[in-house]
Scaffold this motif. Structure first.
Motif, PDB file in Angstrom:
ATOM      1  N   ALA A  35       0.755  -1.228  -0.071  1.00  0.00           N
ATOM      2  CA  ALA A  35       0.090  -0.012   0.014  1.00  0.00           C
ATOM      3  C   ALA A  35       0.754   1.327   0.014  1.00  0.00           C
ATOM      4  CB  ALA A  35      -0.878   0.099   1.101  1.00  0.00           C
ATOM      5  N   SER A  36       0.390   2.215  -0.721  1.00  0.00           N
ATOM      6  CA  SER A  36       1.202   3.496  -0.743  1.00  0.00           C
ATOM      7  C   SER A  36       0.597   4.501   0.389  1.00  0.00           C
ATOM      8  CB  SER A  36       0.888   4.160  -2.271  1.00  0.00           C
ATOM      9  OG  SER A  36      -0.508   4.242  -2.657  1.00  0.00           O
ATOM     10  N   GLU A  37      -0.352   4.120   1.160  1.00  0.00           N
ATOM     11  CA  GLU A  37      -0.843   4.941   2.320  1.00  0.00           C
ATOM     12  C   GLU A  37      -1.432   4.086   3.336  1.00  0.00           C
ATOM     13  OE1 GLU A  37      -4.546   7.100   0.909  1.00  0.00           O
ATOM     14  OE2 GLU A  37      -4.760   5.586  -0.691  1.00  0.00           O
ATOM     15  N   LYS A  38      -1.719   4.692   4.583  1.00  0.00           N
ATOM     16  CA  LYS A  38      -2.231   4.139   5.602  1.00  0.00           C
ATOM     17  C   LYS A  38      -3.689   3.632   5.354  1.00  0.00           C
ATOM     18  CE  LYS A  38      -3.345   8.013   8.325  1.00  0.00           C
ATOM     19  NZ  LYS A  38      -3.156   8.829   9.407  1.00  0.00           N
ATOM     20  N   LYS A  53       1.308   2.594   5.583  1.00  0.00           N
ATOM     21  CA  LYS A  53       1.631   2.458   4.106  1.00  0.00           C
ATOM     22  C   LYS A  53       3.041   1.543   4.156  1.00  0.00           C
ATOM     23  CE  LYS A  53       4.462   6.591   3.202  1.00  0.00           C
ATOM     24  NZ  LYS A  53       4.788   7.771   2.672  1.00  0.00           N
TER      25      LYS A  53
END
Length: 211
Positions: free
Chosen positions: A129-132, A170
């Motif tokens: 994932a590129s974000e939480k 992330k």
């Protein structure tokens, strides 16, 4: 629970933990059933067909990810929210209230893959994932489940009344859900203690005989 065609949206059933549908032998010829099934997009597997009934199993839904969720304080309130078709994710008392919102926002650009395991009591998921985000896993949240990501223990959040969710930052995560029956560890400890006492008694008895 009793499902009546046309009274309850079929798509809601897996959201509240229902995995089996029992129907009459001729249910597949029912036009209302066909219509409800088409609208639900459920993946049903027929596991029994006889002159008395037909049983379908709702196949496991794939995990999903969200950046926010609708939160409630009690499981009763959660069930009320789950019954609203427009709300895809409802959580009960998450530690981090910052993930709560008036709407649940799903993100689809996160890569999720299952990893095979020889242990039937383990579920392994790789997440990139590129974000939480919140990882929602449609597996029943029974007592005995624990979870970790990259070896770090995480608290399982009760989601959609009956299922599991985790809050993840992330990055790349090797998520492991492990199930151990409640009381299993205690029974093992008691058994080991009993064996230890038995061995000590045997040693003591032998020493008494030699003296």
């Amino acid at each position: 629970s009793l499902y009546q065609i046309g009274k309850v949206n079929l798509a809601k059933l897996p959201k509240v933990g229902i995995t089996l549908i029992l129907g009459s032998p001729d249910i597949e010829d029912d036009t209302k059933w066909k219509s409800e099934l088409a609208k639900s997009n459920l993946n049903l597997q027929k596991v029994y067909s006889g002159t008395d009934a037909v049983i379908f199993r709702i196949e496991n839904q794939i995990p999903k990810t969200f950046t926010s969720a609708v939160c409630t304080k009690t499981k009763k309130d959660e069930l009320d929210k789950v019954n609203e078709v427009t709300i895809p994710l409802v959580l009960t008392n998450p530690n981090n209230q910052n993930i709560c919102s008036s709407k649940a926002k799903e993100v689809k650009n996160i890569k999720i893959t299952y990893k095979s395991s020889d242990d039937p009591n383990k579920l392994i998921i790789n997440v990139k994932a590129s974000e939480k985000h919140i990882l929602y896993v449609p597996v029943t949240n029974d007592d005995g489940w624990s979870a970790s990501a990259n070896g770090k223990t995480l608290k399982i959040i009760n989601a959609n009344h009956s299922f599991m969710a985790l809050e993840l930052p992330k990055g790349n995560h090797n998520v492991v859900f492990a199930y151990s029956p409640p009381g299993f560890r205690i029974s093992v400890i008691i058994t080991l203690l009993g064996l230890g006492v038995f061995v000590l008694l045997g040693v003591y008895t032998r020493r008494r005989k030699t003296t």
